[in-house]
Design a protein around this motif. Structure first.
Motif, PDB file in Angstrom:
ATOM      1  N   UNK A  26       0.847  -1.202   0.000  1.00  0.00           N
ATOM      2  CA  UNK A  26       0.000   0.000   0.000  1.00  0.00           C
ATOM      3  C   UNK A  26       0.884   1.254   0.000  1.00  0.00           C
ATOM      4  N   UNK A  59       3.855   1.515  -1.043  1.00  0.00           N
ATOM      5  CA  UNK A  59       4.490   1.568  -2.369  1.00  0.00           C
ATOM      6  C   UNK A  59       3.613   2.371  -3.335  1.00  0.00           C
ATOM      7  N   UNK A  60       2.321   2.046  -3.339  1.00  0.00           N
ATOM      8  CA  UNK A  60       1.389   2.756  -4.230  1.00  0.00           C
ATOM      9  C   UNK A  60       1.263   4.224  -3.879  1.00  0.00           C
ATOM     10  N   UNK A  61       1.168   4.507  -2.582  1.00  0.00           N
ATOM     11  CA  UNK A  61       1.030   5.903  -2.155  1.00  0.00           C
ATOM     12  C   UNK A  61       2.261   6.696  -2.595  1.00  0.00           C
ATOM     13  N   UNK A 117       4.749   6.047  -4.810  1.00  0.00           N
ATOM     14  CA  UNK A 117       5.109   6.181  -6.218  1.00  0.00           C
ATOM     15  C   UNK A 117       4.052   6.951  -7.002  1.00  0.00           C
ATOM     16  N   UNK A 118       2.820   6.972  -6.483  1.00  0.00           N
ATOM     17  CA  UNK A 118       1.801   7.798  -7.130  1.00  0.00           C
ATOM     18  C   UNK A 118       2.073   9.270  -6.853  1.00  0.00           C
ATOM     19  N   UNK A 119       2.551   9.551  -5.648  1.00  0.00           N
ATOM     20  CA  UNK A 119       2.774  10.949  -5.239  1.00  0.00           C
ATOM     21  C   UNK A 119       4.080  11.032  -4.473  1.00  0.00           C
TER      22      UNK A 119
END
Ligand SMILES: Cc1ncc(C[n+]2csc(CCOP(=O)(O)OP(=O)(O)O)c2C)c(N)n1
Ligand code: SF4
Ligand SMILES: [Mg+2]
Lengths: 571, 288
Positions: free
Chosen positions: B77, B79-81, B83-85
């Motif tokens: 999770x 990781x997603x947060x 690399x998205x921002x």
């Protein structure tokens, strides 16, 4: 005798260029104005093993891969033996005479593929020899293949001219060799040009492009057949500022990573097949629970477990609708054609933004790997939606309302906790019965926002209907045209929006005496879903790993319509 | 938020080490906000499932954003947060069970990517929330509810494991010293890469290790805790590894890669090789 279409099958040991042979045929024929559809099936091994591809070329839109083969191109004896029985009477077998000679086969023509290629000066022109021979068998001029050759291989590289010249000679040599056999499978009339622009692509590419148009920011996926090409596409193309594409370490990681991205305000997607989809179960439940937009593509293959990785099946529907434990009902869009794959992806991203939650695209192997010419989407006319973002003050009660509410984004006001446990308006864990009632109803109420799905119908005056779904739309349409022509009294319904089903469509289906659902699974999954909605539905199933043959569908629907419902299917 | 939230009904047991960890994260976030002049809403706290993960609901003062997801998946999770921002400050808070057992598969990839986030592990050597089963950091032979005759597995050494996976910042901490811990967490947040602070945060109910950790002269118990010696070279991975494997529980930074390059920077370099095409161009390439 004029024919409206013909089917060519290329069969070989893997790696012998059968894929490019059917792709070249499809591209050149579609450029010339014909309609095409290819179909491929691969063994799971990497090198070698029996591989075959097929191209159907027609003067009108191609709906299915075709029941029987007009021309079989057999690169070796095994391919000949495996596929010979599917060649229709009056069809032709083109075999590599350097590899084998069939026993007394009056329909077979032998050509030494490689020897002719060698003569052309381009050792790799075996495909061109074959395609040249084909033009003769269906009475085509060579010109459009020659034009294609000149265009495709003039890439501004030093050897281009020699390759183009060699290919051109190979086309001629193949054609001349086939001419000496004096055999033909019939004559295809010249193409009827269409008035609109077209593109040629497969279902995986169509989904990827749809997602790109809808504004995808983040793609994270783990390799798995038949979904890997979407990952490969994204790694190459989802590259601009603020974009992120990455190969994950597992599907458990993929789903949770796109969830993290979705939380920050980005549009995020992953694609997988059955085994990976199973691993995403808990993460999908979290997205539903914490109301985070994301899209998961499940390119179905045969299941369960590792199943049939390279075959087609429609057996993940129930898993897609209810992938996680607890009270969950996942929005599901199942495109039926390559063209619909594009629009399904746009819609899925739009839906995810609109209702703030996960959306499933249910594709299938048959769609993902086949190429089709489709009307070119006019991107300026394809609507893109964005989620409502919260812009107020801190202390926001994010989960207060009964339906969807503006979403706060990190860095902005209204910090809250996206919680997988049942939660209060701030996202803090709670166990109060009233809160669980309110939140459960809130999550289901949001599905109402997704009842705008389009659907089709025809001859609705009949009390018995046929309603295929997903990738069997094409074979269903082709069968339906024959049923209609034969005067079989049956209505037609179709939608790619399987959950929520368009309410008006459901209403009509409920009024039918019987709704027949052709589907590629054992359980009759969509029929059982329809029955749970109060529709007298019965499945026509097949679970061979292959798509329906049109003639089988025509026979089975006709028999069932003649028998009538007579109270057999109740709800 | 939830200390005063009537609907939120979770409470840590008296004396639970997690109180101290919460305090130190509050200190660290405040300092971060002031020195970087970014609002607290720029931080996202990704919490695991366990007593420890409840920290995200119990933070007092200005509230960061939070995700309290599913068991073992804080790293994917986060990781997603991140690399998205990449401009966001991302902190993982998780227990030893969440991070080292069910979620262990994610440590290696995060370390090798050098994902630029900070993990604060509340290591109490037990599954607290599920009432006292053995965890990867439970000592061999310990009797717990799930090991009634003693634990038969060896104890995982988290610091050694993180170093082995290639984490670019590894530190040990203790919940009993929130100010010192806050300093470590700030240093971890400042580190451009994957940073982990493994905090001894005793569970007073199921595995009370305070005596063993702090020592008790009256009972003749020597403390397990000791400060990383000032002579230790934190840029020396071998020295850090040796320290991690020696007896006792070091507090302080064991290792910090001085040339750490975070994933978002690697991505920027890599992206320069790509030929960017608009969706329209990608569609046009398929014209028949
Ligand atoms: C998939 C899954 N399996 C099991 C559980 C039950 N569970 C909740 S917390 C927990 C262990 C927590 O231990 P730890 O991470 O050490 O946290 P602590 O409570 O000690 O702080 C388990 C097994 C769960 N929530 N989800
Ligand atoms: S059970 Fe242990 S870890 Fe959980 S709150 Fe109580 S003392 Fe803390
Ligand atoms: Mg624990």
């Amino acid at each position: 005798m004029p024919k409206q279409d013909f089917v060519v099958r290329f069969a070989a040991e893997g790696g012998a260029g059968v894929v490019s042979a059917s792709e070249i045929l499809a591209q050149s024929a579609s450029q010339y104005g014909y309609h095409v559809q290819t179909f491929a099936t691969f063994p799971s091994q990497i090198l070698g093993g029996p591989t075959w591809t097929q191209a159907r070329v027609s003067t009108s839109r191609v709906l299915s891969s075709g029941d029987e083969v007009d021309i079989l191109v057999a690169f070796n004896k095994e391919a000949y033996q495996t596929h010979r029985s599917e060649v229709r009477p009056g069809g032709v077998v083109l075999y590599d005479s350097a590899s084998f000679t069939p026993d007394k086969d009056k329909q077979a023509i032998g050509l030494p593929f490689d020897e002719l290629a060698k003569k052309s000066g381009n050792l790799r022109a075996g495909n061109m020899v074959v395609l040249g021979a084909l033009t003769r068998l269906v009475n085509w001029e060579l010109d459009f293949l020659e034009q294609f050759n000149a265009k495709r291989f003039s890439r501004g590289r030093p050897g281009d001219e020699a390759i183009v010249a060699g290919n051109k000679l190979a086309l001629r040599l193949g054609r001349e060799a086939a001419a000496s056999a004096e055999m033909q499978v019939g004559q295809l009339p010249p193409p009827v040009p269409v008035s609109y622009a077209q593109i040629l692509l497969n279902g995986n590419t169509a989904i990827a492009l749809g997602a790109m148009h809808a504004g995808i920011d983040v793609y994270v996926g783990y390799p798995i057949s038949p979904a890997t090409p979407i990952l490969v596409f994204m790694e190459r193309n989802l590259m601009g500022p603020g974009k992120f594409a990455y190969q994950a370490s597992s599907e458990i990681e993929s789903i949770n990573t796109i969830l993290g991205a979705g939380f920050t305000g980005k549009k995020a997607m992953t694609a997988t097949a059955g085994p990976g989809f199973s691993l995403m179960s808990e993460g999908l439940g979290l997205a539903w629970m914490s109301e985070i937009p994301l899209v998961v593509v499940d390119v179905q293959r045969g299941g369960p477990a590792t199943g049939l990785p390279t075959k087609t099946e429609q057996s993940d529907l129930l898993a897609a609708l209810n992938p996680a434990h607890g009270d969950v009902s996942m929005p599901v869009i199942a495109p039926g054609t390559v063209e619909e794959c594009f629009y399904a992806a746009v819609k899925a991203l739009n839906w995810a933004e609109r209702y703030q939650g996960p959306v499933i695209i249910l594709s299938e192997m048959m769609l993902s790997e086949r190429s089709e010419n489709i009307p070119k989407p006019d991107l300026s006319k394809v609507l893109v939606e964005n989620r409502k973002v919260y812009t107020g003050n801190n202390g926001y009660r994010r989960y207060e309302e009964h339906g969807v509410s503006p979403m706060p984004l990190p860095g902005g006001p209204g910090s809250y906790i996206a919680n997988g446990s049942e939660h209060d308006p701030f996202g803090d864990t709670t166990h109060l019965p009233d809160r669980h009632i309110h939140m459960t109803e809130r999550r289901f109420a949001k599905l109402k926002l997704l009842e705008d799905g389009a659907w089709e119908s025809k001859n609705t005056q009949h009390s018995i209907a046929v309603m295929p779904w997903g990738g069997e739309k094409g074979s269903g349409m082709e069968a339906y045209a024959q049923l209609e022509a034969a005067g079989v009294p049956v209505a037609w319904y179709y939608t790619m929006f399987l959950n929520p089903l368009p309410p008006k469509l459901l209403e009509e289906l409920r009024s039918k005496e019987l709704v027949l659902v052709p589907e590629l699974n054992y359980m009759g999954q969509f029929a059982s879903v329809l029955r749970s909605h109060g529709v007298r539905a019965e499945a026509i199933t097949q679970y061979t790993g292959l798509p329906f043959k049109v003639r089988d569908l025509v026979r089975r629907v006709t028999e069932r319509v003649q028998a009538g419902n007579k109270g057999r299917v109740k709800v | 938020m939830s200390a005063k939230n009537p609907e939120y009904d979770f409470k840590w047991c008296p004396g639970c080490g997690d109180f101290g960890v919460r305090r130190s994260i509050e200190f660290a976030l405040k300092e971060w906000s002031v020195t970087k002049s970014v609002p607290i809403e720029n931080t996202v706290v990704v919490a695991g499932i366990g007593c420890s993960g409840n920290l995200v609901h119990l933070l007092e003062g200005p509230q960061p954003f939070g995700i309290h997801g599913i068991h073992g998946r804080t790293l994917p999770i986060a990781f997603g947060v991140k690399m998205a921002r990449p401009e966001l400050n991302v902190i993982v808070v998780a227990g030893d069970g969440d991070f080292l057992s069910i979620g262990a598969e994610h440590i290696g990839p995060a370390a090798q990517r050098n994902l630029n986030i900070t993990c604060v592990i509340m290591d109490n050597g037990v599954y607290g929330l599920t009432k006292g089963q053995s965890s990867p950091t439970t000592v061999f032979g310990t009797v717990t509810s799930s090991t009634p005759f003693g634990k038969v597995e060896g104890k995982v050494n988290p610091l050694e494991l993180f170093l082995g996976h290639g984490a670019s910042f590894v530190a040990g901490g203790f919940s009993g010293k929130p100010r010192e811990l806050a300093k470590l967490i700030v240093q971890a947040m400042d580190h451009p890469g994957f940073s982990i602070v493994n905090v001894q945060s005793p569970c007073t109910t199921y595995n009370d290790t305070y005596d063993a950790i702090k020592g008790d002269p009256k009972k003749g118990i020597a403390p397990l805790l000791y400060d990383v010696p000032p002579t230790h070279d934190t840029a020396n991975w071998e020295a850090a590894y040796k320290l991690a494997r020696s007896p006792g529980v070091p507090v302080g930074i064991l290792y910090q890669n001085p040339t750490s390059e975070p994933l978002e920077r690697r991505m920027e370099t890599m992206k320069k090789k790509a030929r960017l095409q608009t969706t329209q161009q990608l569609v046009d390439a398929l014209n028949v």
